[in-house]
Scaffold this motif. Structure first.
Motif, PDB file in Angstrom:
ATOM      1  N   UNK A 194      36.838  31.811  43.144  1.00  0.00           N
ATOM      2  CA  UNK A 194      37.524  32.479  44.252  1.00  0.00           C
ATOM      3  C   UNK A 194      38.578  31.591  44.896  1.00  0.00           C
ATOM      4  N   UNK A 195      38.447  30.277  44.744  1.00  0.00           N
ATOM      5  CA  UNK A 195      39.538  29.394  45.166  1.00  0.00           C
ATOM      6  C   UNK A 195      40.777  29.624  44.314  1.00  0.00           C
ATOM      7  N   UNK A 196      40.588  29.752  43.003  1.00  0.00           N
ATOM      8  CA  UNK A 196      41.716  30.003  42.102  1.00  0.00           C
ATOM      9  C   UNK A 196      42.266  31.421  42.278  1.00  0.00           C
ATOM     10  N   UNK A 197      41.375  32.377  42.584  1.00  0.00           N
ATOM     11  CA  UNK A 197      41.855  33.729  42.887  1.00  0.00           C
ATOM     12  C   UNK A 197      42.714  33.710  44.142  1.00  0.00           C
ATOM     13  N   UNK A 198      42.300  32.955  45.147  1.00  0.00           N
ATOM     14  CA  UNK A 198      43.082  32.834  46.371  1.00  0.00           C
ATOM     15  C   UNK A 198      44.462  32.238  46.079  1.00  0.00           C
ATOM     16  N   UNK A 199      44.499  31.209  45.223  1.00  0.00           N
ATOM     17  CA  UNK A 199      45.783  30.619  44.836  1.00  0.00           C
ATOM     18  C   UNK A 199      46.654  31.641  44.121  1.00  0.00           C
ATOM     19  N   UNK A 200      46.062  32.405  43.208  1.00  0.00           N
ATOM     20  CA  UNK A 200      46.830  33.415  42.480  1.00  0.00           C
ATOM     21  C   UNK A 200      47.419  34.445  43.437  1.00  0.00           C
ATOM     22  N   UNK A 201      46.635  34.882  44.427  1.00  0.00           N
ATOM     23  CA  UNK A 201      47.129  35.871  45.387  1.00  0.00           C
ATOM     24  C   UNK A 201      48.179  35.278  46.307  1.00  0.00           C
ATOM     25  N   UNK A 210      43.539  41.288  38.545  1.00  0.00           N
ATOM     26  CA  UNK A 210      42.500  40.526  37.855  1.00  0.00           C
ATOM     27  C   UNK A 210      41.133  40.799  38.465  1.00  0.00           C
ATOM     28  N   UNK A 211      41.098  41.417  39.654  1.00  0.00           N
ATOM     29  CA  UNK A 211      39.821  41.776  40.271  1.00  0.00           C
ATOM     30  C   UNK A 211      39.099  42.852  39.476  1.00  0.00           C
ATOM     31  N   UNK A 212      39.829  43.663  38.704  1.00  0.00           N
ATOM     32  CA  UNK A 212      39.185  44.738  37.943  1.00  0.00           C
ATOM     33  C   UNK A 212      38.175  44.197  36.932  1.00  0.00           C
ATOM     34  N   UNK A 213      38.553  43.261  36.039  1.00  0.00           N
ATOM     35  CA  UNK A 213      37.514  42.722  35.137  1.00  0.00           C
ATOM     36  C   UNK A 213      36.437  41.941  35.889  1.00  0.00           C
ATOM     37  N   UNK A 235      32.805  37.142  48.997  1.00  0.00           N
ATOM     38  CA  UNK A 235      33.621  36.219  48.200  1.00  0.00           C
ATOM     39  C   UNK A 235      35.086  36.654  48.202  1.00  0.00           C
ATOM     40  N   UNK A 236      35.318  37.943  47.962  1.00  0.00           N
ATOM     41  CA  UNK A 236      36.693  38.438  47.939  1.00  0.00           C
ATOM     42  C   UNK A 236      37.355  38.284  49.305  1.00  0.00           C
ATOM     43  N   UNK A 237      36.607  38.540  50.366  1.00  0.00           N
ATOM     44  CA  UNK A 237      37.166  38.399  51.712  1.00  0.00           C
ATOM     45  C   UNK A 237      37.634  36.980  51.962  1.00  0.00           C
ATOM     46  N   UNK A 238      36.849  36.000  51.543  1.00  0.00           N
ATOM     47  CA  UNK A 238      37.241  34.597  51.698  1.00  0.00           C
ATOM     48  C   UNK A 238      38.502  34.286  50.892  1.00  0.00           C
ATOM     49  N   UNK A 239      38.594  34.889  49.697  1.00  0.00           N
ATOM     50  CA  UNK A 239      39.771  34.646  48.845  1.00  0.00           C
ATOM     51  C   UNK A 239      41.042  35.212  49.464  1.00  0.00           C
ATOM     52  N   UNK A 244      46.492  36.123  53.314  1.00  0.00           N
ATOM     53  CA  UNK A 244      46.781  36.941  54.495  1.00  0.00           C
ATOM     54  C   UNK A 244      47.573  36.132  55.521  1.00  0.00           C
ATOM     55  N   UNK A 245      47.158  34.893  55.759  1.00  0.00           N
ATOM     56  CA  UNK A 245      47.858  34.036  56.727  1.00  0.00           C
ATOM     57  C   UNK A 245      49.286  33.756  56.259  1.00  0.00           C
ATOM     58  N   UNK A 246      49.428  33.410  54.969  1.00  0.00           N
ATOM     59  CA  UNK A 246      50.765  33.072  54.478  1.00  0.00           C
ATOM     60  C   UNK A 246      51.713  34.261  54.578  1.00  0.00           C
TER      61      UNK A 246
END
Length: 522
Positions: A194-201, A210-213, A235-239, A244-246
């Motif tokens: 989820x850290x890497x998902x956050x970076x991707x977003x 990528x959340x679908x798979x 987990x998704x909320x944290x990601x 959201x801030x940026x």
């Protein structure tokens, strides 16, 4: 026919279950990464930085300005506007910022400009291999890693500095670590995922596909266990927190500065229904995927692998859901995919796995038709030969790409500007942007090629009042490109040509350069 398909299934199960020690797997995978590192380094200077693509031009400008302006991360700044504001709203500018750090320690050169892109594609090769090892077995995984290196070589954006290569690497690694988390239930793996998902977003919110798979993996494991779904939602909320801030800050920049990337404004990136009603969109998507896979041979084995995965859905369901997710990205961001072919690089990893499956399916069918070829030695020889054949058939594409201006029209215009411009002369341009329904993207190409700053006239600015205002601020040269697509702008430019000296007028009537310092005598 049913017996034949069963035989293919059994043969493929044999290939998938072929054993290989972890040590040997990682040695072979490392060799594949090294091979493509050498190939990429050999061609990393193409195109030359002097005449590179519009996408990289913006990133080079921002990364240079980070170096020159004190590394203020929150102030990504472009160079071409003749006057402030120059700080631009954009997606998370991690790539140009890191590139600026490289410039500081190692100087500005083609390696430091494109190193992050190089490393991102090497990460894609590595993690495609290790992920495919879980999904298809080690032998097929090694071939998938090979194709993950091979596919991006067919994109003209494969070398350039921009966010998408790191974006695709981040989302791939996020999916990989999430898959491992569902197997091993280690908190550290969830943090990586989820850290890497956050970076991707952060890099681009559209990577949410990528959340679908990921959701599919969770569903297969936990079905309707509500407590587990609340855990996933957390987990998704944290990601989403950092993206959201940026993007709140990016919204602020669109109001207080400029938005040349069109993050919130600009053209309509989600013209889904408009695009899906046009056959040109489907033709463009097909041609792009066809090209990325190297033409007929690569596309054929991709289709073969896809049909095999459908045939064995219970075994390869995740690969297919992943492919569907990429397809959803193509469809939902329909205009963005039509306009910018680098977005189709999203198919690299899953496409590489399906190509690897397809090639092994062809091998399985060949062995069934010619049983005399059934041997370990044959398998070990034929697959590497096939892989090397793919490299050799694209020898000119991969190893002998010509180094020439990515935008020849703008290069020709800029060459005439440089012949007449003094050091402090500024440009007034028209047509140096891409028109879309809902807006346009301002282009830095003519300014970068000419080494000048200036102003871009858009619809509503094609009048003498605006021209005189900019001339009073230092605008000395007028340049227009792609005039025929905008008759009003063409008329304005041709009227100017009657008043000032014409330095260059293209034979196709698309481009013109006018010296505003030299009025024509009545």
């Amino acid at each position: 026919m049913g017996r034949f398909f069963q035989s293919v299934k059994n043969q493929m199960n044999t290939y998938i279950n072929l054993s290989m020690s972890s040590g040997n797997f990682y040695i072979f995978l490392g060799c594949i990464v090294l091979l493509f590192a050498l190939i990429r380094l050999a061609g990393i200077g193409i195109p030359s930085l002097q005449w590179t693509d519009w996408k990289e031009i913006d990133y080079i400008s921002i990364s240079k300005n980070y170096l020159n302006n004190g590394f203020r991360f929150w102030e990504p700044t472009i160079s071409w506007p003749a006057e402030p504001p120059r700080i631009t709203a954009m997606e998370f500018p991690l790539v140009p910022f890191l590139s600026a750090v490289l410039y500081k320690f190692f100087g500005f050169n083609v390696i430091t400009v494109r190193l992050i892109t190089l490393l991102s594609f090497l990460l894609i090769i590595w993690f495609t291999g290790v992920f495919a090892r879980y999904l298809t077995g080690p032998h097929i995984a090694l071939l998938a890693a090979f194709f993950a290196g091979w596919i991006p070589l067919h994109s003209r954006f494969g070398n350039m500095q921009f966010s998408d290569p790191l974006l695709f690497a981040s989302s791939l690694m996020s999916l990989y670590f999430f898959y491992r988390y569902t197997l091993e239930n280690k908190t550290s793996l969830a943090l990586w995922a989820f850290g890497l998902l956050s970076l991707a977003l952060l890099l681009k919110p559209t990577e949410l596909y990528i959340a679908l798979p990921m959701v599919w993996i969770w569903f297969r494991k936990h079905l309707f266990n509500i407590r587990k779904w609340f855990q996933l939602a957390a987990f998704f909320s944290l990601a989403f927190v950092l993206p959201f801030i940026w993007y709140i800050y990016v919204w602020h920049l669109t109001k207080t500065s400029i938005d040349v990337f069109g993050v919130f404004g600009g053209h309509d990136k989600f013209q889904t229904f408009t695009m899906l009603s046009r056959k040109e969109w489907y033709a463009a998507m097909f041609h792009s995927i066809w090209s990325l896979m190297g033409g007929a041979p690569g596309f054929f084995i991709f289709i073969a692998g896809t049909f095999y995965a459908l045939f064995r859905f219970r075994q390869h369901h995740l690969i297919l859901v992943w492919l569907i997710a990429v397809g959803c990205f193509f469809v939902i961001v329909a205009e963005g995919n039509y306009d910018t072919p680098y977005r189709q690089l999203a198919i690299t990893s899953v496409g590489a796995i399906l190509m690897a499956l397809g090639l092994w399916v062809i091998l399985a069918i060949t062995v069934l038709l010619f049983p005399v070829l059934q041997s370990v030695a044959f398998r070990k020889i034929v697959i590497p030969v096939f892989a090397l054949t793919f490299l050799l058939t694209d020898y000119k594409q991969i190893f002998h790409r010509p180094d020439s201006p990515v935008h020849p029209v703008e290069w020709e215009v800029a060459s005439h500007i440089k012949k007449i411009a003094d050091v402090n002369d500024r440009l007034i341009t028209a047509g140096t942007y891409t028109i879309h329904k809902g807006g346009n993207d301002l282009s830095p190409v003519v300014y970068y090629y000419a080494g000048k700053q200036g102003w871009t006239l858009q619809k509503g600015d094609w009048n003498q009042e605006k021209l005189q205002e900019l001339m009073s601020k230092g605008g000395k040269i007028f340049a227009a490109t792609y005039m025929l697509r905008e008759p009003e702008m063409e008329k304005f430019a041709l009227d100017l040509a009657k008043q000032y000296e014409v330095v260059y007028y293209a034979n196709d009537r698309q481009s013109i350069v006018i010296d505003l310092r030299k009025p024509l005598t009545p």
